[in-house]
Enzyme design. Structure first.
Site, PDB file in Angstrom:
ATOM      1  N   THR A  12       0.773  -1.109   0.023  1.00  0.00           N
ATOM      2  CA  THR A  12       0.015   0.171   0.079  1.00  0.00           C
ATOM      3  C   THR A  12       0.752   1.479   0.076  1.00  0.00           C
ATOM      4  O   THR A  12       0.649   2.040  -0.713  1.00  0.00           O
ATOM      5  CB  THR A  12      -1.012  -0.017   1.360  1.00  0.00           C
ATOM      6  N   LYS A 102       8.552   1.276  11.832  1.00  0.00           N
ATOM      7  CA  LYS A 102       8.703   1.706  13.248  1.00  0.00           C
ATOM      8  C   LYS A 102       9.154   0.297  13.920  1.00  0.00           C
ATOM      9  O   LYS A 102      10.027   0.542  15.107  1.00  0.00           O
ATOM     10  CB  LYS A 102       7.227   2.031  13.880  1.00  0.00           C
ATOM     11  N   ILE A 133       1.155  13.182   9.313  1.00  0.00           N
ATOM     12  CA  ILE A 133       1.456  14.288  10.455  1.00  0.00           C
ATOM     13  C   ILE A 133       3.150  14.348  10.327  1.00  0.00           C
ATOM     14  O   ILE A 133       3.680  13.687  10.886  1.00  0.00           O
ATOM     15  CB  ILE A 133       0.919  13.986  11.616  1.00  0.00           C
ATOM     16  N   ASP A 198       2.334  -1.584  18.693  1.00  0.00           N
ATOM     17  CA  ASP A 198       2.532  -0.556  17.520  1.00  0.00           C
ATOM     18  C   ASP A 198       2.832   0.790  18.270  1.00  0.00           C
ATOM     19  O   ASP A 198       3.697   1.591  17.802  1.00  0.00           O
ATOM     20  CB  ASP A 198       1.569  -0.488  16.557  1.00  0.00           C
ATOM     21  N   LYS A 202       6.258   3.061  18.367  1.00  0.00           N
ATOM     22  CA  LYS A 202       6.349   4.838  18.021  1.00  0.00           C
ATOM     23  C   LYS A 202       6.602   5.672  19.109  1.00  0.00           C
ATOM     24  O   LYS A 202       7.612   6.551  18.601  1.00  0.00           O
ATOM     25  CB  LYS A 202       5.016   5.044  17.432  1.00  0.00           C
TER      26      LYS A 202
END
Lengths: 429, 429
Positions: A12, A102, A133, A198, A202
């Site tokens: 993707t 990550k 972002i 996850d 991060k």
């Protein structure tokens, strides 16, 4: 000039990255100087939505990281291996790295950045945290002149989607998860998202940048959202809160760094409370700055590809201005190699929301108050908020307390006959 | 290495800047390599809250921009002259510039950036827009790989404070302005803030970066908040809106650029609606990214100084990695010199809220509907919302319409006897 890049992966995000680069009109003009030489994939025959020149696709990923013409390797494979090995080979071959991975940076950042500093190359990872972002660069380049005191993020879109949906529709976790999986917002194996891993990856990256110390990923305390019930979300709302999975890093100026991921009650008027659905937000607090919040789409093809491509053109801009490649600009490289000493969870200070099921309300309320008091746990409220069959539900919200004290009080309370169970313990921001 | 800087100005922001640099522990380590050699002030005798080495203060500003040892000149004087001349002299002398001066960049950016490109120096201005919020660099470095379609900001803290206070306390503009002046949130001469000029300076800078074209500041349509009444704020609230002074730039992909500053009705569930008090926010929309919002303290000593110092260390980082000073990194320099063709206000498409005072309600409602329709102005609602003495108040909200069509309809409506006056015309986001 032409800057030659190789992509590892055409899923993707890889597809989104190629689409931006191949359709550069109206974007940063440097994109016109980027040439995709090779894209490494597993399967040459798979239908692709992006059209690449013949011969660009290859299944020989090693050939990309060893190609002398390729200046920037863009790693979009995800996972630990072969991503880690390919990144390290590319670095040793003097290639700059752009990655959205990550997991590999959170676990092997030490090895990767040490190799990159030795080789004099950049490893940029804007896409690894909070999708489109801008977070990594603002934190490193703009906000770092402040003494950062906290970085608090909603940085996992899947769990934020689930919690938002549970809240707006009064549904239970399992139902919303199933729906999110159907819609593609959650993976078939949702573990990394819903158990907080996850987000922990991060926040370990953000904390390392914000506080200038490397972080051992496995030391991060991490609690997911599986145990959050529609009941707690509804009670939280009555008390003026929403439930969010927050990733929190606090420290600075001689204090031990604390890093943790857990569901958290957030006051409805807090800026993070209005970050809903798959959106992400990162709130940075520092001195003398105050609070800055960066928010937007935390995942998705276009948003993540936007961050990947911004890193690619960032390296291209540097190469354009400084083709000699002397020293690394400390604003884009890693300049610390000591490990942070993380504060044990028992020593952190936080507020707690706790729900008790019990069968002797007046007696229990007195006992709870006394027992918490004995352990220095100051209470904001004790409310008998509802019933579950014939058991009364009591919700306790504490003031800021030391987690160790709170847990000790709780261990004592659990032994009381009148307490049937303690279904929920959720920290409060 | 030591990077030697000279400050022009030691007012609020200058003091904040010196304070951060002189107290560098726990901040970006590059700060330890920054040395303030000279600070230019008007008055050597004035008491200062920051302690500088003897001999650092000087009233000879020219000597700073001509000092061969000074590598970075930090212009914090504000206003047009002598700021412009000093910046140009410093550039010609090969010095990099850091400035917080939106007025001088908005008006003389062309001259200043042309000179900087010729001299091979950077002119950084993060502090010129939205105080401590990283906006300029994210827009230029991260978001610019997208096709930007709009940049919408609440970028004047004074007016946002006034509008927030008018809204929460139901007060009129003049009363809140007087209070804001007492508190130091508004200047003795509030013109630049309340008439929108400051926001127009800032959006011209953001638009130039987002859309890659220079902007003639005097062409920006600009309307302030003096005419906003407590009545309109209250009616807007009834209709689900808040009133904000927005700075709007829209364009991209062959469309004429439109830039405008005006009070705007913003839907209560829009992300900008919750940006209150002296806070600022900038919402950037692009393809394929979607919407990103950057928000935080838009003014104040610490926040603005944070942005100034981030630019100083940014230049220091570049100098450290590339002391030859070859070509400029296009991510930090200005790479366009064509001027944008701005769209005339009559051609923009927007929604409108309009309040009419009239004395023949049924007749007027029919006439309004017919007359707007004749001019292709499609209406969302016509509501008789209240009374002012014996006059009925009718509020009309349109769909998206061409401003020229709307104004023509309004010119015709004004002539109707039943219309006593049209006290408010406010655009709707």
């Amino acid at each position: 000039m032409v800057f030659t890049i190789g992509l590892l992966g055409l899923g993707t995000v890889g597809t989104g990255t190629a689409e931006i680069i191949l359709d550069s009109e109206g974007r940063n003009p440097l994109l016109q100087e980027i040439k995709i030489k090779q894209v490494g994939v597993n399967n040459l025959e798979k239908p692709r939505s992006v059209t690449l020149d013949p011969g660009v696709l290859t299944t020989d990923l090693e050939s990309i990281v060893n190609d002398p013409e390729i200046e920037i390797v863009v790693e979009l494979l995800g996972g630990l291996e072969p991503a880690r090995s390919l990144i390290l080979t590319a670095i040793r071959n003097g290639k700059h790295i752009v990655t959205a991975n990550k997991a590999v940076i959170a676990r092997y950042g030490d090895e990767i950045y040490t190799a990159a500093n030795q080789a004099g190359v950049y490893v940029l990872l804007e896409a690894a945290v909070a999708g489109g972002i801008p977070v990594i660069k603002p934190l490193k380049q703009s906000l770092g002149v402040n003494r950062i005191t906290s970085v608090i993020g909603i940085i996992n879109g899947t769990t934020n989607y689930i919690l938002t949906k549970m809240s707006t529709e009064g549904l239970d976790f399992a139902d919303v998860l199933a729906e999110a999986q159907e819609l593609g917002y959650a993976e078939a194996d949702p573990t990394a998202d819903v158990d907080g891993g996850d987000a922990a990856d991060k926040i370990s990256i953000l904390a390392a940048i914000a506080f200038g110390e490397r972080v051992k990923r496995e030391e991060i305390s991490c609690e997911g959202i599986r145990q959050i019930s529609a009941t707690d979300i509804s009670y939280a709302e009555d008390l003026g809160f929403v439930v969010k999975l927050l990733a929190i890093a606090k420290g600075g100026m001689g204090q031990s760094l604390q890093i943790r991921v857990h569901p958290t009650l957030v006051s409805q008027d807090h800026p993070l409370a209005n970050v809903n659905g798959v959106n992400n937000a990162v709130l940075v607090e520092g001195d003398p700055l105050g609070q800055v919040m960066l928010s937007g789409p935390g995942a998705g093809k276009g948003a993540t590809a936007s961050a990947v491509v911004s890193d690619i053109v960032n390296v291209a801009g540097i190469l354009k201005s400084n083709s000699q490649g002397k020293d690394l600009d400390p604003h884009l490289s890693c300049n610390h190699d000591n490990y942070a000493q993380l504060m044990p969870l028992a020593e952190i200070t936080t507020r707690f929301y706790t729900r008790f099921l019990c069968n002797d309300v007046p007696g229990v309320i007195g006992y709870l108050g006394t027992c918490f008091g004995k352990h220095d746990v100051s209470l904001e409220s004790i409310v008998q908020i509802g019933f579950q069959e014939d058991l009364a539900e009591i919700v306790v919200v504490t003031h800021d307390v030391k987690e160790g004290d709170f847990r000790q009080a709780l261990a004592e309370i659990e032994n009381l006959d009148a307490i049937a169970s303690i279904p929920s313990i959720i920290r409060v921001l």
